[in-house]
Design a protein around this motif. Structure first.
Motif, PDB file in Angstrom:
ATOM      1  N   PRO B 249      53.514   5.080  25.987  1.00 12.95           N
ATOM      2  CA  PRO B 249      53.463   3.609  25.851  1.00 12.95           C
ATOM      3  C   PRO B 249      54.768   2.931  26.283  1.00 12.95           C
ATOM      4  O   PRO B 249      54.749   1.863  26.887  1.00 12.95           O
ATOM      5  CB  PRO B 249      53.202   3.405  24.345  1.00 12.95           C
ATOM      6  N   ARG B 250      55.891   3.582  25.984  1.00 14.62           N
ATOM      7  CA  ARG B 250      57.185   3.011  26.373  1.00 14.62           C
ATOM      8  C   ARG B 250      57.303   2.959  27.900  1.00 14.62           C
ATOM      9  O   ARG B 250      57.773   1.969  28.470  1.00 14.62           O
ATOM     10  CB  ARG B 250      58.298   3.882  25.782  1.00 14.62           C
ATOM     11  N   ALA B 252      54.787   2.875  30.025  1.00 18.81           N
ATOM     12  CA  ALA B 252      53.824   1.887  30.537  1.00 18.81           C
ATOM     13  C   ALA B 252      54.389   0.473  30.437  1.00 18.81           C
ATOM     14  O   ALA B 252      54.186  -0.361  31.328  1.00 18.81           O
ATOM     15  CB  ALA B 252      52.506   1.992  29.763  1.00 18.81           C
ATOM     16  N   ARG B 253      55.101   0.202  29.369  1.00 12.42           N
ATOM     17  CA  ARG B 253      55.695  -1.139  29.196  1.00 12.42           C
ATOM     18  C   ARG B 253      56.710  -1.445  30.293  1.00 12.42           C
ATOM     19  O   ARG B 253      56.870  -2.586  30.714  1.00 12.42           O
ATOM     20  CB  ARG B 253      56.366  -1.263  27.819  1.00 12.42           C
ATOM     21  N   LEU B 254      57.407  -0.392  30.776  1.00  9.65           N
ATOM     22  CA  LEU B 254      58.398  -0.609  31.843  1.00  9.65           C
ATOM     23  C   LEU B 254      57.763  -1.209  33.088  1.00  9.65           C
ATOM     24  O   LEU B 254      58.407  -1.937  33.838  1.00  9.65           O
ATOM     25  CB  LEU B 254      59.077   0.716  32.225  1.00  9.65           C
ATOM     26  N   GLY B 256      55.025  -3.062  33.014  1.00  4.56           N
ATOM     27  CA  GLY B 256      54.225  -4.234  32.654  1.00  4.56           C
ATOM     28  C   GLY B 256      52.831  -3.900  32.148  1.00  4.56           C
ATOM     29  O   GLY B 256      51.993  -4.787  32.000  1.00  4.56           O
ATOM     30  N   GLY B 257      52.560  -2.629  31.886  1.00  2.00           N
ATOM     31  CA  GLY B 257      51.254  -2.226  31.379  1.00  2.00           C
ATOM     32  C   GLY B 257      51.293  -2.006  29.878  1.00  2.00           C
ATOM     33  O   GLY B 257      52.331  -2.190  29.234  1.00  2.00           O
ATOM     34  N   ALA B 258      50.139  -1.604  29.332  1.00  2.82           N
ATOM     35  CA  ALA B 258      50.069  -1.334  27.896  1.00  2.82           C
ATOM     36  C   ALA B 258      49.153  -0.147  27.657  1.00  2.82           C
ATOM     37  O   ALA B 258      48.112  -0.018  28.309  1.00  2.82           O
ATOM     38  CB  ALA B 258      49.538  -2.554  27.151  1.00  2.82           C
ATOM     39  N   ARG B 262      49.435   6.166  19.939  1.00  3.75           N
ATOM     40  CA  ARG B 262      50.548   6.054  18.990  1.00  3.75           C
ATOM     41  C   ARG B 262      51.060   7.454  18.642  1.00  3.75           C
ATOM     42  O   ARG B 262      50.290   8.405  18.598  1.00  3.75           O
ATOM     43  CB  ARG B 262      50.096   5.320  17.723  1.00  3.75           C
TER      44      ARG B 262
END
Lengths: 86, 428
Positions: B249-250, B252-254, B256-258, B262
């Motif tokens: 998830p981290r 993907a955030r780079l 711009g995704g989500a 968890r």
């Protein structure tokens, strides 16, 4: 010459690991298995660190020790079980 | 002898081959002997495929792509090989599942594991002692019975057995709390770390660049490429595969995704080595306890604790006393004779859990060219050999394996298609 008595890891094993490119205590621990026996590295960590430093031409001060894992010394399952909350 | 010192001789041979192969390969002319932090090769300016995460999944995808003739493949990892979940799991490899997809995939993965040592020239300490699942309730026995019928239809020799038959398999068991069990003799365990070294060396031999100790700090679209900034410099990549497990998830955030998976902390303990006595991996359905005896003689196992609150989604790797005492109680209740056996260490690793428990694969929604392979919920290691094989085929443009539809990343956002059967045989 045996450096890790628990797991029979020799100086030659460490030198071979360094030659293969494993140059940190964590990496050499995984590659040779040193420090995974009953003493968990308490007896051999310093000797192995010196062996790595010599073989890799590194300043020993740059070698961080590997993560120490609980328990501090080998502990019987029965003792630990008695401490559990049912 | 330790597992890894035994494996040193063949490993050294393959590295020598690697050095000569890379001398003629322009992409990695400076390839070092291995994928260590201090010996990492230079970061190339461009990769056709950049794989983020040098765990078993990322390395196996890199190896399979290279074996298919793909060039300019780079694998990046912030730490050293085996630092993450691939170095922290219990090494179980089983074919007993509740969905046909998983049974068949794991049958294929088991075949790959069984031939891994001879093909890769590295000892993976595989031992096929079977898997024994014990159930305390009639409801669990009913579920296992249904699953065994499915497994038998897939030609797996699993069978339901009585508590007495379970005790014949493992005489140390106290079977009084159990009403039934199932057993498949063809499941087994491996020592996880050599899989990483085996895949890494085989990939390096085929000119894959593996950079450990290299953290990805930013990813952005630049025309047709991705621009990836790392702690060791910048490279561009035509396509990116995020194989970062619970850290996905981290990543993907780079870009711009989500991603909806968890991290859930799980722990394992290892005992002093004992004379071989425990043939199968033993697991208790209700508690999630599992324990096996490695070829080194140690008992290695874990148990579920209640999932902790983790609102920030950070991966937590600290060891907890609560795990040690809960596992010790579970283990000594399961096999009372183990009371005097000593625990030598415990450690933690993250399960990478998706909202419905199934993996997440394919294109990251909204970011074409950026692929994910995560959410394996504690089974990523055993599934990696087969998933990576099909993932490489998919990246090479072949017809995708059916798991690309069942596990597609946009299933959590579109909500349009009916949910297929979800896996229920998760342990630990």
């Amino acid at each position: 010459m045996i450096l890790c008595r628990c797991e029979d890891v020799t100086l030659a094993d460490v030198q071979r690991a360094v030659k293969l490119g494993y140059r940190d205590l964590e990496e050499v621990k995984r590659y040779t298995g040193f420090g995974t026996g009953p003493c968990q590295g308490k007896e051999c960590l310093r000797e192995i660190a010196c062996a790595i430093a010599t073989a890799a031409g590194r300043d020993p001060a740059t070698l961080a020790p590997f993560t120490s894992r609980p328990p501090l010394s080998p502990t019987e399952l029965g003792v630990l079980a008695a401490a559990s909350r049912k | 002898m330790t597992p890894s010192s035994r494996s040193s001789a063949p490993a050294a041979a393959s590295v020598a081959a690697s050095a000569s192969a890379s001398a003629s390969a322009s992409a990695s002319a400076s390839a070092s002997a291995s994928a260590s932090a201090s010996g990492s090769p230079a970061l190339p300016a461009h990769a056709e495929v950049a794989i983020l995460g040098a765990g078993v999944m990322g390395l196996a995808i890199a190896y399979n792509l290279a074996a298919r003739g793909q060039k300019r493949i780079v694998v990046l990892d912030a730490h050293y090989l085996a630092w993450g979940a691939s170095g922290r799991n219990g090494g179980g490899v089983r074919q007993q599942w509740s969905t046909e997809m998983n049974v068949r995939l794991m049958q294929e993965s088991m075949e790959i594991c069984a031939h891994f040592a001879e093909e890769m020239g590295i000892n993976v300490w595989m031992r096929r002692g079977g898997y024994l699942f014990l159930a305390r309730t009639d409801a669990a026995v009913a579920r296992l019975t249904r699953n065994v019928a499915l497994q038998n239809r897939c030609d797996l020799p699993t069978r339901m057995i009585t508590p007495d038959e379970a005790q014949a398999l493992v005489p140390e068991l106290d079977t009084a709390p159990f009403v039934g069990a199932c057993y498949n003799a063809t499941d087994g365990i491996v020592f996880p770390w050599p899989f990483l070294w085996g895949y890494a060396r085989a990939a390096q031999k085929r000119a894959v660049t593996i950079r450990t100790g290299t953290e990805v700090t930013a990813i952005e679209r630049r025309g047709d490429d991705f621009r990836i900034a790392t702690s060791a410099g910048t490279l561009t990549a035509g396509r990116v595969v995020c194989a970062a497990g619970a850290w996905s998830p981290r990543i993907a955030r780079l870009v711009g995704g989500a991603l909806p998976d968890r991290p859930v902390r799980h722990e394992i303990l290892s005992t002093e080595p004992l004379k071989p006595f425990l043939k199968p991996m033993v697991s208790v359905i209700e508690s999630g306890l599992y324990v096996s005896q490695s070829l080194r003689g140690e008992l290695v196992g874990g148990v579920s604790l209640p999932e902790e609150d983790n609102p920030d989604g950070e991966v937590r790797l600290g060891a907890r006393l609560e795990f040690l005492t809960t596992m010790a109680r579970g283990l000594t209740e399961l096999m009372p004779r183990l009371g005097h056996v000593k625990v030598v260490r415990q450690w933690a690793g993250p399960y990478d859990v998706s909202p419905d428990g199934d993996p997440i694969v394919g294109t990251l929604p909204g970011v074409p060219g950026f692929y994910v392979v995560c959410g394996f919920g504690g089974h990523g290691f055993m599934m990696a050999p087969v998933v990576a094989r099909h993932y490489a085929a998919y990246l090479c443009g072949e017809a995708p394996h059916p798991f690309f539809d069942a596990w597609r990343a946009d299933r959590f956002t579109t909500g349009g298609t009916p949910a297929p059967a979800r896996e229920e045989m998760t342990i630990g």
